[in-house]
Design a protein around this motif. Structure first.
Motif, PDB file in Angstrom:
ATOM      1  N   ASN A  94       0.822  -1.219   0.000  1.00  0.00           N
ATOM      2  CA  ASN A  94       0.000   0.000   0.000  1.00  0.00           C
ATOM      3  C   ASN A  94       0.852   1.263   0.000  1.00  0.00           C
ATOM      4  O   ASN A  94       0.345   2.364  -0.211  1.00  0.00           O
ATOM      5  CB  ASN A  94      -1.033  -0.019   1.138  1.00  0.00           C
ATOM      6  CG  ASN A  94      -0.411  -0.217   2.508  1.00  0.00           C
ATOM      7  OD1 ASN A  94       0.665   0.312   2.783  1.00  0.00           O
ATOM      8  ND2 ASN A  94      -1.089  -0.971   3.362  1.00  0.00           N
ATOM      9  N   LEU A  95       2.166   1.110   0.190  1.00  0.00           N
ATOM     10  CA  LEU A  95       3.058   2.288   0.101  1.00  0.00           C
ATOM     11  C   LEU A  95       3.174   2.781  -1.340  1.00  0.00           C
ATOM     12  O   LEU A  95       3.632   3.903  -1.580  1.00  0.00           O
ATOM     13  CB  LEU A  95       4.455   1.947   0.638  1.00  0.00           C
ATOM     14  CG  LEU A  95       4.558   1.588   2.120  1.00  0.00           C
ATOM     15  CD1 LEU A  95       6.006   1.222   2.469  1.00  0.00           C
ATOM     16  CD2 LEU A  95       4.093   2.733   3.004  1.00  0.00           C
ATOM     17  N   HIS A  96       2.780   1.950  -2.314  1.00  0.00           N
ATOM     18  CA  HIS A  96       2.896   2.329  -3.725  1.00  0.00           C
ATOM     19  C   HIS A  96       2.030   3.530  -4.090  1.00  0.00           C
ATOM     20  O   HIS A  96       2.267   4.175  -5.113  1.00  0.00           O
ATOM     21  CB  HIS A  96       2.513   1.154  -4.628  1.00  0.00           C
ATOM     22  CG  HIS A  96       3.627   0.181  -4.862  1.00  0.00           C
ATOM     23  ND1 HIS A  96       4.892   0.574  -5.239  1.00  0.00           N
ATOM     24  CD2 HIS A  96       3.663  -1.184  -4.795  1.00  0.00           C
ATOM     25  CE1 HIS A  96       5.662  -0.498  -5.402  1.00  0.00           C
ATOM     26  NE2 HIS A  96       4.946  -1.571  -5.130  1.00  0.00           N
ATOM     27  N   VAL A  97       0.990   3.791  -3.274  1.00  0.00           N
ATOM     28  CA  VAL A  97       0.124   4.932  -3.590  1.00  0.00           C
ATOM     29  C   VAL A  97       0.332   6.029  -2.563  1.00  0.00           C
ATOM     30  O   VAL A  97       0.310   5.773  -1.360  1.00  0.00           O
ATOM     31  CB  VAL A  97      -1.360   4.511  -3.604  1.00  0.00           C
ATOM     32  CG1 VAL A  97      -2.270   5.718  -3.818  1.00  0.00           C
ATOM     33  CG2 VAL A  97      -1.587   3.493  -4.710  1.00  0.00           C
ATOM     34  N   MET A  98       0.556   7.232  -3.043  1.00  0.00           N
ATOM     35  CA  MET A  98       0.661   8.361  -2.131  1.00  0.00           C
ATOM     36  C   MET A  98      -0.646   8.468  -1.352  1.00  0.00           C
ATOM     37  O   MET A  98      -1.730   8.480  -1.950  1.00  0.00           O
ATOM     38  CB  MET A  98       0.916   9.645  -2.930  1.00  0.00           C
ATOM     39  CG  MET A  98       1.098  10.876  -2.066  1.00  0.00           C
ATOM     40  SD  MET A  98       1.742  12.253  -3.036  1.00  0.00           S
ATOM     41  CE  MET A  98       0.262  12.719  -3.957  1.00  0.00           C
ATOM     42  N   SER A  99      -0.514   8.538  -0.021  1.00  0.00           N
ATOM     43  CA  SER A  99      -1.706   8.557   0.813  1.00  0.00           C
ATOM     44  C   SER A  99      -2.542   9.807   0.532  1.00  0.00           C
ATOM     45  O   SER A  99      -2.004  10.905   0.414  1.00  0.00           O
ATOM     46  CB  SER A  99      -1.294   8.519   2.284  1.00  0.00           C
ATOM     47  OG  SER A  99      -2.410   8.307   3.101  1.00  0.00           O
ATOM     48  N   TRP A 138      -2.337  13.390  -6.842  1.00  0.00           N
ATOM     49  CA  TRP A 138      -2.236  11.929  -6.867  1.00  0.00           C
ATOM     50  C   TRP A 138      -0.811  11.551  -7.189  1.00  0.00           C
ATOM     51  O   TRP A 138      -0.080  12.318  -7.820  1.00  0.00           O
ATOM     52  CB  TRP A 138      -3.228  11.297  -7.852  1.00  0.00           C
ATOM     53  CG  TRP A 138      -3.041  11.677  -9.296  1.00  0.00           C
ATOM     54  CD1 TRP A 138      -3.623  12.717  -9.945  1.00  0.00           C
ATOM     55  CD2 TRP A 138      -2.203  11.010 -10.256  1.00  0.00           C
ATOM     56  NE1 TRP A 138      -3.211  12.753 -11.257  1.00  0.00           N
ATOM     57  CE2 TRP A 138      -2.341  11.704 -11.464  1.00  0.00           C
ATOM     58  CE3 TRP A 138      -1.364   9.890 -10.200  1.00  0.00           C
ATOM     59  CZ2 TRP A 138      -1.654  11.330 -12.632  1.00  0.00           C
ATOM     60  CZ3 TRP A 138      -0.683   9.510 -11.348  1.00  0.00           C
ATOM     61  CH2 TRP A 138      -0.844  10.232 -12.546  1.00  0.00           C
ATOM     62  N   GLY A 139      -0.416  10.376  -6.741  1.00  0.00           N
ATOM     63  CA  GLY A 139       0.964   9.961  -6.998  1.00  0.00           C
ATOM     64  C   GLY A 139       1.202   8.508  -6.648  1.00  0.00           C
ATOM     65  O   GLY A 139       0.433   7.886  -5.917  1.00  0.00           O
ATOM     66  N   PHE A 140       2.284   8.009  -7.235  1.00  0.00           N
ATOM     67  CA  PHE A 140       2.728   6.637  -6.940  1.00  0.00           C
ATOM     68  C   PHE A 140       4.131   6.688  -6.348  1.00  0.00           C
ATOM     69  O   PHE A 140       4.887   7.644  -6.589  1.00  0.00           O
ATOM     70  CB  PHE A 140       2.762   5.798  -8.226  1.00  0.00           C
ATOM     71  CG  PHE A 140       1.395   5.394  -8.723  1.00  0.00           C
ATOM     72  CD1 PHE A 140       0.810   4.210  -8.280  1.00  0.00           C
ATOM     73  CD2 PHE A 140       0.704   6.184  -9.639  1.00  0.00           C
ATOM     74  CE1 PHE A 140      -0.447   3.845  -8.725  1.00  0.00           C
ATOM     75  CE2 PHE A 140      -0.556   5.820 -10.081  1.00  0.00           C
ATOM     76  CZ  PHE A 140      -1.135   4.638  -9.625  1.00  0.00           C
ATOM     77  N   CYS A 141       4.475   5.651  -5.604  1.00  0.00           N
ATOM     78  CA  CYS A 141       5.805   5.534  -5.018  1.00  0.00           C
ATOM     79  C   CYS A 141       6.387   4.190  -5.445  1.00  0.00           C
ATOM     80  O   CYS A 141       5.684   3.183  -5.424  1.00  0.00           O
ATOM     81  CB  CYS A 141       5.731   5.592  -3.495  1.00  0.00           C
ATOM     82  SG  CYS A 141       4.937   7.099  -2.885  1.00  0.00           S
ATOM     83  N   MET A 142       7.651   4.186  -5.815  1.00  0.00           N
ATOM     84  CA  MET A 142       8.257   2.923  -6.242  1.00  0.00           C
ATOM     85  C   MET A 142       9.764   2.945  -6.026  1.00  0.00           C
ATOM     86  O   MET A 142      10.356   4.004  -5.821  1.00  0.00           O
ATOM     87  CB  MET A 142       7.915   2.637  -7.709  1.00  0.00           C
ATOM     88  CG  MET A 142       8.485   3.626  -8.698  1.00  0.00           C
ATOM     89  SD  MET A 142       7.679   3.540 -10.318  1.00  0.00           S
ATOM     90  CE  MET A 142       8.298   1.984 -10.921  1.00  0.00           C
ATOM     91  N   PRO A 143      10.415   1.765  -6.058  1.00  0.00           N
ATOM     92  CA  PRO A 143      11.866   1.734  -5.948  1.00  0.00           C
ATOM     93  C   PRO A 143      12.511   2.463  -7.131  1.00  0.00           C
ATOM     94  O   PRO A 143      12.071   2.315  -8.279  1.00  0.00           O
ATOM     95  CB  PRO A 143      12.205   0.233  -5.989  1.00  0.00           C
ATOM     96  CG  PRO A 143      10.940  -0.463  -5.589  1.00  0.00           C
ATOM     97  CD  PRO A 143       9.835   0.402  -6.131  1.00  0.00           C
TER      98      PRO A 143
END
Ligand code: ZN
Length: 455
Positions: A94-99, A138-143
């Motif tokens: 669930n860290l993949h999506v910016m809260s 909106w945003g995504f988080c990734m390595p």
């Protein structure tokens, strides 16, 4: 008679670390945010252990200078490549999506997508934790390593979330003691899958509350599980009258790693809780870091705002922001350990033991030293280290019990653990050498800087 003297023993058992870890592991996968079903689900897990009261505060409710925001809920999210493969999948982390991301569903070029992706170039294998609570985005988080390998093609982004009028949810549990004076224990419940920050704190406080149930205590203990910042502000806005009962308090977060321990003092700096925590940490055998108050960090910011100025400190193992795992996917269940959770639990319970049992006694034989041998209290075991410590404790207690020093004062001055001083004082009392005058409440601040009276 209080059973307070046995508090530590009643609360501490071998299994405590495993029990705390098990609950932390259970709530770890839940996607929490400052509002929404993730918070409710977490509170329900806590309520399986204690009689938690849940509160729902509607969107738009003013709370001091703030307003309860809209409720955020998320069901799914992904980034798909042109082959239809999910290159980023909310269901995996669930860290993949910016809260608090607003809903989105569109096709983008790689260049457009990059505007909405957060990475950690310095820690290329980790997913960062990002939020955007008070600005719509909106945003995504990734390595970062995966991000660099994204091919130049069209991507489909989808965040199946809703941001609508609803409620902010928090939970509280009150353990009633013999007085209405309160000890506040507060943990934030707004972070998604981050184990140390703060599944560890939520789970530790739940089990502390659970074990305290059925024990007689002098103070009442209020356990608050609320989203960071806005949750504490909301509680204070709705409970200004109760806040005046809070005589001691701790914010608990990041208590499952092996670092620290760290204690950040209340804004008052010399409150009883500050002295009790510093004493507990000083005698822990660990290498504690004691920090003066600063207006940044966790919810102590709100409790210690000048209009409240409550005696609330922050207890952590590693300090926030000081470890590479902080706010990344490396803050997972491998990072926390039941032995560290148990140790953190012990340190907090020791401070509670001080707060519960500190008292002022009077030496009943103050003219010259009493002849301890006559009472069977002197040198019973020559050369025994514990006996020597206890003899020294007796001398300190008898000398300083003039009505002006509490047991904690004596423990600090003699550099002895509070438990030794407390136990020795009980022995002296049993032999008629010491008389209890009053429990020690510590220093109360009468008037805060803004003129609100405080009892
Ligand atoms: Zn955090």
């Amino acid at each position: 008679m209080y059973v307070r003297g046995d508090l530590g023993e009643r609360l501490l058992t071998e299994e405590i670390g495993e029990e705390i870890f098990a609950l932390a592991a259970k709530i770890f996968p839940i996607c929490r945010s400052i509002t929404g079903n993730g918070v409710r689900q977490t509170l329900r897990e806590i309520a399986a252990h204690i009689a938690l009261e849940m509160h729902e505060v509607p969107t738009g409710t003013p709370v001091f200078d703030w307003t309860i925001p809209r409720e955020w809920n998320i069901r799914d999210a992904y980034i798909k490549d042109s082959d239809g493969e999910r290159v980023v999948d909310f269901k995996k982390s669930n860290l993949h999506v910016m809260s608090y991301s607003t809903p989105v569903h569109k096709h983008l070029s790689l260049a457009e997508l990059k505007q909405h992706v957060h990475t950690l170039p310095e820690q290329p294998d980790l997913i960062p934790y990002r939020t955007s609570y008070y600005a719509e985005a909106w945003g995504f988080c990734m390595p970062h390593r995966q991000f660099e390998n994204l091919r130049d093609q069209a991507y489909e982004v989808f965040i199946d979330a809703s941001l609508e009028d609803g409620y902010l949810t928090y939970g509280e549990y009150l353990h009633k003691g013999e007085t209405t004076d309160e000890f506040l224990l507060s943990a934030h419940v707004c972070h998604p899958s981050l184990a140390n920050d703060n599944c560890s704190g939520i789970a530790l406080l739940t089990h502390l509350a659970k074990r305290m149930a059925g024990l007689r205590t002098r103070y009442s203990y209020r356990f608050l599980f609320a989203p960071g910042t806005i949750g504490a502000i909301t509680w204070l806005a709705r409970n200004e009258h109760i806040s005046q009962r809070i005589k001691h308090g701790l914010v608990i977060s990041m208590v499952g790693d092996g670092g620290g321990p760290t204690y950040k003092k209340s804004r008052r700096g010399n409150a009883k809780i500050d002295r009790a925590m510093i004493h507990s940490l000083h005698h822990s055998g660990l290498t504690p870091t004691i920090l003066d108050f600063f207006p940044y960090g966790y919810d102590e910011r709100q409790y210690c705002s000048p209009g409240f100025n409550l005696p609330v400190g922050l207890f952590q193992r590693s300090s926030f922001g000081k470890i590479p795992q902080y706010h990344t996917s490396a803050d997972n269940l491998d990072f926390i350990r039941s032995c560290h959770l148990a140790r953190s639990f012990h340190l907090i319970v020791e401070a509670i033991d001080v707060i519960e049992n500190d008292a002022v006694y009077l030496n009943a034989v103050p003219k010259c030293e009493p002849q301890l041998g006559k009472y069977g209290l002197y040198g019973a075991v020559g050369g025994n280290k514990d006996a020597a410590t206890e003899s020294m404790a007796m001398l300190w207690i008898l000398n300083l019990s003039d009505g002006g020093h509490s047991l904690l004062d004596i423990a600090e001055r003699a550099d002895l653990p509070f438990t030794v001083v407390r136990g020795t004082a009980q022995r002296l009392q049993q032999h008629g050498l010491l008389t209890l005058i009053r429990p020690d409440k510590g220093t109360d601040l009468d008037i805060c800087d803004f003129g609100c009276s405080r009892q």
